[in-house]
Design a protein around this motif. Sequence first.
Motif, PDB file in Angstrom:
ATOM      1  N   ASP A 129     -52.312  53.963 -49.138  1.00 17.20           N
ATOM      2  CA  ASP A 129     -52.422  52.500 -49.160  1.00 17.20           C
ATOM      3  C   ASP A 129     -51.222  51.949 -49.926  1.00 17.20           C
ATOM      4  OD1 ASP A 129     -53.065  49.877 -49.278  1.00 17.20           O
ATOM      5  OD2 ASP A 129     -55.135  50.162 -49.941  1.00 17.20           O
ATOM      6  N   ASN A 181     -63.987  47.231 -48.439  1.00 15.95           N
ATOM      7  CA  ASN A 181     -63.295  46.231 -47.625  1.00 15.95           C
ATOM      8  C   ASN A 181     -62.198  46.831 -46.755  1.00 15.95           C
ATOM      9  OD1 ASN A 181     -64.847  44.227 -48.809  1.00 15.95           O
ATOM     10  ND2 ASN A 181     -63.415  44.023 -50.532  1.00 15.95           N
ATOM     11  N   ALA A 182     -62.066  48.157 -46.822  1.00 18.98           N
ATOM     12  CA  ALA A 182     -60.953  48.783 -46.086  1.00 18.98           C
ATOM     13  C   ALA A 182     -61.468  49.820 -45.101  1.00 18.98           C
ATOM     14  CB  ALA A 182     -59.999  49.438 -47.082  1.00 18.98           C
ATOM     15  N   GLN A 183     -60.641  50.102 -44.111  1.00 17.22           N
ATOM     16  CA  GLN A 183     -60.959  51.170 -43.153  1.00 17.22           C
ATOM     17  C   GLN A 183     -59.685  51.974 -42.891  1.00 17.22           C
ATOM     18  OE1 GLN A 183     -61.616  50.030 -39.118  1.00 17.22           O
ATOM     19  NE2 GLN A 183     -60.320  48.215 -39.243  1.00 17.22           N
ATOM     20  N   VAL A 204     -53.824  55.519 -43.044  1.00 15.91           N
ATOM     21  CA  VAL A 204     -53.360  54.393 -43.848  1.00 15.91           C
ATOM     22  C   VAL A 204     -54.518  53.391 -43.908  1.00 15.91           C
ATOM     23  CG1 VAL A 204     -52.339  53.053 -41.948  1.00 15.91           C
ATOM     24  CG2 VAL A 204     -51.406  52.831 -44.226  1.00 15.91           C
ATOM     25  N   MET A 205     -54.658  52.709 -45.042  1.00 14.17           N
ATOM     26  CA  MET A 205     -55.815  51.821 -45.211  1.00 14.17           C
ATOM     27  C   MET A 205     -55.504  50.422 -44.670  1.00 14.17           C
ATOM     28  SD  MET A 205     -57.826  54.000 -46.334  1.00 14.17           S
ATOM     29  CE  MET A 205     -59.312  53.081 -46.674  1.00 14.17           C
ATOM     30  N   ALA A 206     -56.419  49.916 -43.824  1.00 14.47           N
ATOM     31  CA  ALA A 206     -56.300  48.585 -43.231  1.00 14.47           C
ATOM     32  C   ALA A 206     -57.563  47.801 -43.585  1.00 14.47           C
ATOM     33  CB  ALA A 206     -56.165  48.719 -41.716  1.00 14.47           C
ATOM     34  N   PRO A 207     -57.525  46.467 -43.465  1.00 14.49           N
ATOM     35  CA  PRO A 207     -58.736  45.698 -43.787  1.00 14.49           C
ATOM     36  C   PRO A 207     -59.876  46.048 -42.819  1.00 14.49           C
ATOM     37  CG  PRO A 207     -56.849  44.251 -43.392  1.00 14.49           C
ATOM     38  CD  PRO A 207     -56.409  45.614 -43.049  1.00 14.49           C
ATOM     39  N   SER A 240     -60.154  43.863 -39.804  1.00 11.20           N
ATOM     40  CA  SER A 240     -59.092  43.871 -38.796  1.00 11.20           C
ATOM     41  C   SER A 240     -59.594  44.434 -37.461  1.00 11.20           C
ATOM     42  CB  SER A 240     -57.920  44.717 -39.302  1.00 11.20           C
ATOM     43  OG  SER A 240     -57.012  44.938 -38.267  1.00 11.20           O
ATOM     44  N   SER A 241     -59.150  43.792 -36.388  1.00  9.06           N
ATOM     45  CA  SER A 241     -59.571  44.276 -35.067  1.00  9.06           C
ATOM     46  C   SER A 241     -58.569  45.284 -34.501  1.00  9.06           C
ATOM     47  CB  SER A 241     -59.707  43.100 -34.099  1.00  9.06           C
ATOM     48  OG  SER A 241     -58.458  42.446 -33.988  1.00  9.06           O
ATOM     49  N   GLU A 242     -57.460  45.472 -35.215  1.00 10.66           N
ATOM     50  CA  GLU A 242     -56.438  46.402 -34.726  1.00 10.66           C
ATOM     51  C   GLU A 242     -56.927  47.838 -34.861  1.00 10.66           C
ATOM     52  OE1 GLU A 242     -53.622  45.624 -33.358  1.00 10.66           O
ATOM     53  OE2 GLU A 242     -53.719  43.468 -33.690  1.00 10.66           O
ATOM     54  N   ASP A 243     -56.585  48.660 -33.886  1.00  8.25           N
ATOM     55  CA  ASP A 243     -56.921  50.076 -34.045  1.00  8.25           C
ATOM     56  C   ASP A 243     -55.657  50.913 -34.247  1.00  8.25           C
ATOM     57  OD1 ASP A 243     -55.805  50.130 -31.561  1.00  8.25           O
ATOM     58  OD2 ASP A 243     -57.365  51.383 -30.660  1.00  8.25           O
ATOM     59  N   ARG A 303     -57.869  45.172 -29.485  1.00  9.87           N
ATOM     60  CA  ARG A 303     -58.127  46.574 -29.793  1.00  9.87           C
ATOM     61  C   ARG A 303     -58.242  47.403 -28.507  1.00  9.87           C
ATOM     62  NH1 ARG A 303     -61.853  49.547 -33.901  1.00  9.87           N
ATOM     63  NH2 ARG A 303     -61.178  47.964 -35.322  1.00  9.87           N
ATOM     64  N   GLN A 329     -48.157  47.589 -42.851  1.00  8.56           N
ATOM     65  CA  GLN A 329     -49.478  47.650 -43.486  1.00  8.56           C
ATOM     66  C   GLN A 329     -49.775  46.356 -44.224  1.00  8.56           C
ATOM     67  OE1 GLN A 329     -50.303  48.637 -47.119  1.00  8.56           O
ATOM     68  NE2 GLN A 329     -52.370  49.467 -46.819  1.00  8.56           N
ATOM     69  N   TRP A 331     -52.844  43.186 -44.003  1.00  7.22           N
ATOM     70  CA  TRP A 331     -53.634  42.690 -45.135  1.00  7.22           C
ATOM     71  C   TRP A 331     -53.334  41.229 -45.471  1.00  7.22           C
ATOM     72  CZ3 TRP A 331     -57.669  44.992 -47.540  1.00  7.22           C
ATOM     73  CH2 TRP A 331     -57.860  46.352 -47.310  1.00  7.22           C
TER      74      TRP A 331
END
Lengths: 210, 411
Positions: A12, A154-156, A174-177, A180-183, B5, B367, B371
């Motif tokens: 992160d 709060n992270a995924q 890597v940590m993302a929110p 977040s809808s991003e994969d 996604r 990244q 955030w």
Amino acid sequence: MPVPEKNEFFVDPGRCIGCQSCVQACTECDTHKGQSMIQLDFIDRSASTQTVPIVCMHCDSPTCAEVCPADAIKRTEDGIVQTARKPRCIACNNCVLACPFGVPKMNTGMNLMMKCDMCYDRTSIGLKPMCASVCPSQALAFGTREEMARLRPNAQPLNTFRFGNQLIRTKVNVMAPRTSSEDHVDVTAAMYEPAIGHDVLDDVFAEEQP
Amino acid sequence: MGKGREEARLGGEQHQHSLAEARDVKAWRMRPEVFQAVARGAVVTALLGVSILVGSRSLAHFDAALVAYTFSILFATFGLTYRYSMWLSRPPTALYWRRGWQAFFKKGWRLRNALFWVRRIGEDVLANRFIIKRDRLRGLTHLLIMWGCILAVAITFPLVFGWLHFRPVPGDLSLYEAMVFGFPAFRFPHDSAVAFFLFHGLVWASFLVLGGVALAVRRRMRDEGAAAVQRFAEDFMPLLLLFAVSLTGLMLTASYTWMKGYGFTFIAILHAITVIATFLWLPFGKFFHIFQRPAQLGVGFYKDVGRSEALARCRRCGHEFTSQMHAEDLIEVERALGYRYEIPGSPAEHYQWICPPCRRASFALAQSLLWRGTRGGERLAEPAAIAMPVHVNSCLGEGPLGSEDQENFHP
């Protein structure tokens, strides 16, 4: 002995405080004594304190290994992309330039590429890598997904990255929110973004304003 | 799952699929390369066979007792040529093989390259300078094993092929004569120091190899770093083979020197088995590096030429980081391997034009972009020029490891 599957590496960069603990701890590793494999950079030193600690992401299809003309980089069955095999590496620098994350280092005098192998001497017996064991802000963390979910609600974790048209999947996350809808993380889309920080508005040399 | 996604997932699958497709195509294309490798192996083996016939004067000086060794060498020659040919067919190896020779024979560079070739052979190949720099003890270990093997090969191969044999000088039985390719080369008294050193050449070779093997095994048993990554077949097997060959060879000398030939036949068969096993192992295991390693010389010339020509500028921070030739060649190799690092609509065009530090910075920026709005911090105003990322700790060993890394880090 393979790295236990339940343990994973989580990075992160947003939590990194640039303390260099990981750099120093990395030099203690037995497989590359006295030399740090961590890449710790200031992104824009004059404008921001943002730093980025980079360890090898251990790609499923490692570009470094594929572009190696000497076939010196091997991926173990547990997904660890090992540092260059010493008898084979011909120091061509291909891996250094081709790695999408900018991980490998070239030891010119030794004619040898060196890179993070996730402290294989430690992780293969269930210990944390040196960097993750000393990181005070846990920007570099090693543990189970359940632990991470509990510690960082709060992270995924994400482990797919886009570089132009290319998608790369990695063993390291890597940590993302969580919202977040991003994969995946689109690295090249952010290439020309400015660093994150706070604009410093106070000019200490200016005369005091009323 | 959101629309974005889903699209990314589909896109990802498509890219993975195209990569797999490219690999399938590559696998299909491997076939002619396999035939080529087999043909090359057959030709080189046949050439060696012919040279054995010619060098031994139609087998007149061929020692029939050594026929098993001869055939194992012929088999190893085929295997080595096959593997070397297959190795050269890999896109990066093929390109650098070609580029290495082009750099070596480049107009205006030939004399300089020839001198550098001699120097690099001396420093890197014969003196193992780069291994000594890795670790002095490892350098000594490698020197002992390497020179022991070179000495052994230099003695045994000509004997096994019938290229070299010794005979008493007609008319003076106190003298021995060395015959090379059937021609008299030099004479020496059979009870002289020269004869003693010459006839015990393999003993000296085995002393060197055994010393090296002992040091190598010691390191592999004591060094925790080595213990973590070593594998039996890759790292211990070659040492065991070298140990077995040297020990059984010494047992032969001990048998005929001090034990009146006790168990000589058995030891000779045992020695032959160990030597033949080593030859058969040559193309497949760690020993292949003996033939792969000289590629390092070509890489040296490629880098020298690259440095003197146009340099690649990072298309993010604008700094030079490698030769333009190297960046262009990598793009070609990556495309041949099925990677698609092209960036449509970006001034960078291809990700290979981005330097390693900017790649690391982009990773962090991507990244932090995810955030944005969740964590504190602001997006700073657009700078006039993108700053180059710098190492937090630029000390050698903690930041860059050498001059090449420093160039990549924009000193």
